[in-house]
Design an enzyme around this catalytic site. Structure first.
Site, PDB file in Angstrom:
ATOM      1  CD  GLN A 181       0.471   2.186   4.833  1.00 41.45           C
ATOM      2  OE1 GLN A 181      -0.696   2.264   5.162  1.00 41.45           O
ATOM      3  NE2 GLN A 181       0.908   2.646   3.675  1.00 41.45           N
ATOM      4  CG  PHE A 182       1.671   1.590  10.455  1.00 43.87           C
ATOM      5  CD1 PHE A 182       2.555   2.246  11.309  1.00 43.87           C
ATOM      6  CD2 PHE A 182       1.125   2.297   9.400  1.00 43.87           C
ATOM      7  CE1 PHE A 182       2.865   3.578  11.116  1.00 43.87           C
ATOM      8  CE2 PHE A 182       1.434   3.631   9.201  1.00 43.87           C
ATOM      9  CZ  PHE A 182       2.313   4.280  10.057  1.00 43.87           C
ATOM     10  CG  ASP A 183       3.126  -2.229  14.355  1.00 38.32           C
ATOM     11  OD1 ASP A 183       1.957  -1.817  14.421  1.00 38.32           O
ATOM     12  OD2 ASP A 183       4.119  -1.556  14.675  1.00 38.32           O
ATOM     13  CG  LEU A 194      -6.008   0.050   2.191  1.00 37.78           C
ATOM     14  CD1 LEU A 194      -6.582   1.443   2.347  1.00 37.78           C
ATOM     15  CD2 LEU A 194      -6.289  -0.780   3.421  1.00 37.78           C
ATOM     16  CB  ALA A 195      -6.896  -6.097   0.407  1.00 40.38           C
ATOM     17  CD  GLU A 196      -3.607  -4.575   5.240  1.00 42.90           C
ATOM     18  OE1 GLU A 196      -4.773  -5.007   5.232  1.00 42.90           O
ATOM     19  OE2 GLU A 196      -3.350  -3.361   5.307  1.00 42.90           O
ATOM     20  CG  PHE A 220      -1.900  -1.519   8.972  1.00 41.66           C
ATOM     21  CD1 PHE A 220      -2.519  -1.224  10.177  1.00 41.66           C
ATOM     22  CD2 PHE A 220      -1.679  -0.485   8.082  1.00 41.66           C
ATOM     23  CE1 PHE A 220      -2.884   0.074  10.501  1.00 41.66           C
ATOM     24  CE2 PHE A 220      -2.040   0.814   8.385  1.00 41.66           C
ATOM     25  CZ  PHE A 220      -2.644   1.100   9.600  1.00 41.66           C
ATOM     26  CD  GLU A 257      -2.355  -1.616   2.592  1.00 39.87           C
ATOM     27  OE1 GLU A 257      -2.027  -0.946   3.586  1.00 39.87           O
ATOM     28  OE2 GLU A 257      -2.999  -2.677   2.676  1.00 39.87           O
ATOM     29  CG  HIS A 307      -0.764   3.519  13.291  1.00 40.24           C
ATOM     30  ND1 HIS A 307      -2.107   3.383  13.507  1.00 40.24           N
ATOM     31  CD2 HIS A 307      -0.640   3.942  12.004  1.00 40.24           C
ATOM     32  CE1 HIS A 307      -2.768   3.722  12.411  1.00 40.24           C
ATOM     33  NE2 HIS A 307      -1.896   4.056  11.480  1.00 40.24           N
ATOM     34  N   PRO A 345      -4.526  -8.859   9.261  1.00 41.28           N
ATOM     35  CG  PRO A 345      -5.719  -7.066   8.347  1.00 41.28           C
ATOM     36  CD  PRO A 345      -4.514  -7.390   9.171  1.00 41.28           C
TER      37      PRO A 345
END
Lengths: 338, 379
Positions: A96-98, A72-74, A100, A43, A143, A103
């Site tokens: 992006q962030f831990d 936007l879909a991990e 995140f 992302e 975050h 999913p």
């Protein structure tokens, strides 16, 4: 295209210091230059260059077939990376962030980690998952997690985490070259720390002794290495000669370096930001106890985050392992002669 | 050249048109009485006698495999076997429409497809027998390990398709899943990614009406699963999943579109699971016998057979050859699956990483010592 690091070096350009984030960017560039099968996606990694600018300029310099933005879909990012690796690519994806990455966890645990095993080695998955992790940057919830524990207890994954500019470069190059999936935990509060870059470094699985000492070993990794070094400096003023081991790799674990250090000092404190209960530090303390029992002068202590969801930014300074908390732990290591 | 182009929403990416997608009646060429229906011309390639006979033969063999595997689970030779009896039109029609270089992503219920692809029946059943998680070489067969979590293999198909597109290959990736799988998040992420990247992927839903015990009405409120294609901006087709001619044609057309750079397709095949979910399931608790009887009258193999007999293609020789091949396969399964499988405890540690970690080497050595001690003690 930006000159590769080695090219730049011959021009004598590497005396200047670069940030850890720039070192990761350099590693991605050099890996993409060396192997056209290396692709970077996630992302906002394209035009924006990532929210931390770690992928800055990659789309511009390598084209959007080599570095591209995703929906936007991990789980989709992770699953697509698995499929691309099955087809011979070497994807490097960003979470992006831990928090995140959660999913994507089913894809990571059920497929990324197990595909080699399920297929008796016929389908290796050379995927690198970059996870910016940890707190201390004033981020709101989701975050600032330290999620390494989930990955560490998932067989099939390598889990590495650099604490220096040079390690960020060399470990990422090694991770991309690895035929196994690597979870690459980037301590986001060290992104802006600067140093000169050395491009030759250790293979995955080797710890480093960052500071020699004789009284106790501080075992740290990622963001807490810096805190441990600060604690060691402060401890020196109080008469403690503290050794600092930077693990660099959580899986595989470097028992040899850790064991040698603790047998020398006889005392150990494990430090990490993640929660203590069932955390990586518990495993490390157990391993140290099993291997060093007869050398130990005191129980292995842990200094970790509390067993709470990561607190809001105004409270995080209480949660994160601090110099004081580390020195309190050191002081509690049953010194009969003090 | 930018491969990752934005799909052209007005172009040929939607050859069927949204009206066709939204029509919930399934595409059918061979009705339940074995008579040609729909708009197939007599010289349509799907009606090529050689191809029809090869399809029928694969269905005879596939069904025999399924029946034999079901028997062997009752005999305790397999740990579990999820039957696809009655779904042969999907299992076989879809596979026969692919090229050997295309990738296939099966679920645990898709053994018949794998046997149709040419994978050895014993290697196909390795997972379900319990000697290892996957018995065949996925690279050689371009067939992923059978997936037991639901729809998690769909994003892998997207990844393979995207990689093939970036590499400039004509490879297509086809992923199977069931009606239950369409409720999973990974299904939707896979479709969305594939549509955004116009990846040459086919998502083939075998809507067999039940996810274990839960009927379709409790799985979705949509009039048709194929309608989900609309939201992703991709072609969607609903076919009679018991009509092998329609299935084969739908997959062929989807593969053609994919190879032509026109992106992914969602295919919903309406079929029925004739057996229980697995041997551990009791289907009488959640469905009526009358419903099963209704679908029995729509059996895909009988339907094709009726048509072939009426066309005079199914001679006694052809029938005898197919039956003999099916019986030989069943006999071979009985022999080889009747043997105790060889398992090697060292495999547990050998394939976790390219190089085992020091920790794994220690554990492997400890287990070896344990086994050596047991064998010395004569146990």
């Amino acid at each position: 295209m930006t000159a590769t690091l080695d090219g730049a070096k011959t021009q004598g350009a590497e005396v200047r210091e670069i940030s850890l984030a720039q070192a990761v960017n350099r590693a991605l560039r050099d890996a993409m230059t060396a192997d056209e099968k290396v692709v970077v996606f996630g992302e906002d990694v394209g035009v924006l260059g990532g929210v931390f600018r770690v992928t800055d300029g990659l789309t511009r310099d390598f084209g959007e077939n080599r570095c591209f933005d995703t929906p936007l879909a991990e789980a989709g990012i992770m699953g697509t990376a698995i499929g691309m690796a099955m087809y011979g690519f070497r994807p490097v994806v960003e979470m992006q962030f831990d928090a995140f990455s959660y999913p994507a966890f089913e894809q990571i645990a059920s497929h990324l980690a197990k595909m080699r095993n399920r297929t008796r080695g016929r389908l290796p998955l050379p995927v690198v998952v970059r996870v910016p992790y940890g707190g201390g940057i004033g981020g709101v919830e989701h975050h600032s997690d330290s999620s390494e524990g989930y990955f560490v207890s998932t067989p099939g994954l390598h889990v590495v985490t650099p604490a220096t500019v040079s390690d960020a470069y060399t470990l990422l190059r090694a991770a991309i070259e690895s035929d196994d999936p690597v979870i690459f935990m980037e301590p986001k509060r060290l992104y802006w720390s600067k140093d000169q870059l050395t491009t030759s470094g250790p293979e995955i699985g080797k710890a480093a002794v960052r500071r020699q000492g004789t009284d106790a070993t501080l075992i740290a990794y990622g963001p807490t290495v810096q805190t441990a070094l600060e604690a060691a400096e402060a401890g020196a003023a109080e008469g403690y000669d503290l050794e600092v081991v930077d693990l660099r790799s959580l899986v595989p674990f470097d028992d040899e370096t850790v064991t040698a250090s603790v047998r020398k000092t006889g005392r150990a404190v494990v430090i990490h930001e993640a929660v203590g209960f069932g955390g990586t530090g518990a495993e490390i303390a157990a391993r140290v106890s099993e291997r060093c029992f007869h050398w130990l002068e005191a129980p292995v202590r842990r200094v970790t985050g509390f067993d709470i969801p990561y607190p809001p930014p105004k409270l995080e300074r209480h949660h994160l392992p601090s110099v004081d908390r580390i020195l309190d732990a050191v002081a509690s290591l049953q010194w009969e002669d003090r | 050249m930018t491969v990752l182009a934005t799909p052209d929403k007005t172009g040929s990416g939607f050859p069927l048109g949204f009206d066709a997608i939204l029509d919930p009646s399934p595409l059918q060429y061979l009705d339940e009485h074995g008579a040609l229906s729909g708009a197939l011309r007599d010289d349509a390639p799907e009606l090529d006698p050689k191809e029809l006979l090869a399809t029928w033969r694969a269905m005879v063999i596939g069904r025999r495999f399924d029946v034999q595997a079901t028997t062997m689970v009752r005999q305790g030779r397999l740990a579990v076997y999820p039957s696809s009896f009655g779904q042969e039109a999907c299992e076989i029609g879809a596979i026969l429409a692919l090229r050997p270089t295309d990738w296939f992503f099966p679920t645990y219920r898709d053994c018949v497809s794998m046997v149709t692809r040419g994978i050895d029946p014993v290697e196909t059943l390795t997972l379900l027998r319990g000697d290892w998680h996957c018995g065949y070489d996925p690279q050689h067969w371009r067939t992923a390990p059978q997936c037991t979590p639901l729809a998690t293999q769909a994003p892998h198909a997207t990844g393979v398709a995207l990689a093939a597109k970036l590499a400039g290959d004509a490879t297509v990736a086809l992923a199977f899943c069931g009606d239950g799988g369409t409720s999973e998040g990974d299904f939707h992420e896979a479709l969305n990614f594939a549509a955004v990247y116009q990846a040459p992927a086919i998502f083939f839903v075998q809507n067999n009406q039940y996810a274990i015990s839960v009927p379709l009405a409790k799985q979705t409120h949509a009039a048709a699963l194929a309608h989900k294609a609309v939201g992703y901006g991709m072609a969607g087709v609903r076919v009679d999943g018991n009509d092998v001619i329609a299935v084969r044609r739908a997959v062929s057309e989807a593969a053609e579109r994919a190879r032509a750079g026109q992106g992914p397709t969602l295919i919903e095949a309406v079929t029925y699971r004739m057996q229980a979910h697995t041997n551990a399931d009791d289907a009488t608790r959640y469905r009526d016998e009358s419903e099963v009887e209704y679908w029995k009258a729509r059996d895909p193999l009988a339907r094709l057979e009726t048509y072939l007999k009426a066309s005079g293609l199914l001679t006694e020789d052809v029938v005898a050859e197919a039956n003999q091949a099916a019986e030989e396969l069943a006999a071979d399964m009985r022999t080889r699956l009747g043997e105790e499988p060889e398992v090697d405890h060292r495999d547990m540690f050998a394939h976790v990483y390219a190089e085992p970690t020091p920790q794994l080497l220690e554990q492997a050595a400890a287990l070896q010592a344990e086994i050596d001690a047991e064998s010395e003690a004569g146990r």
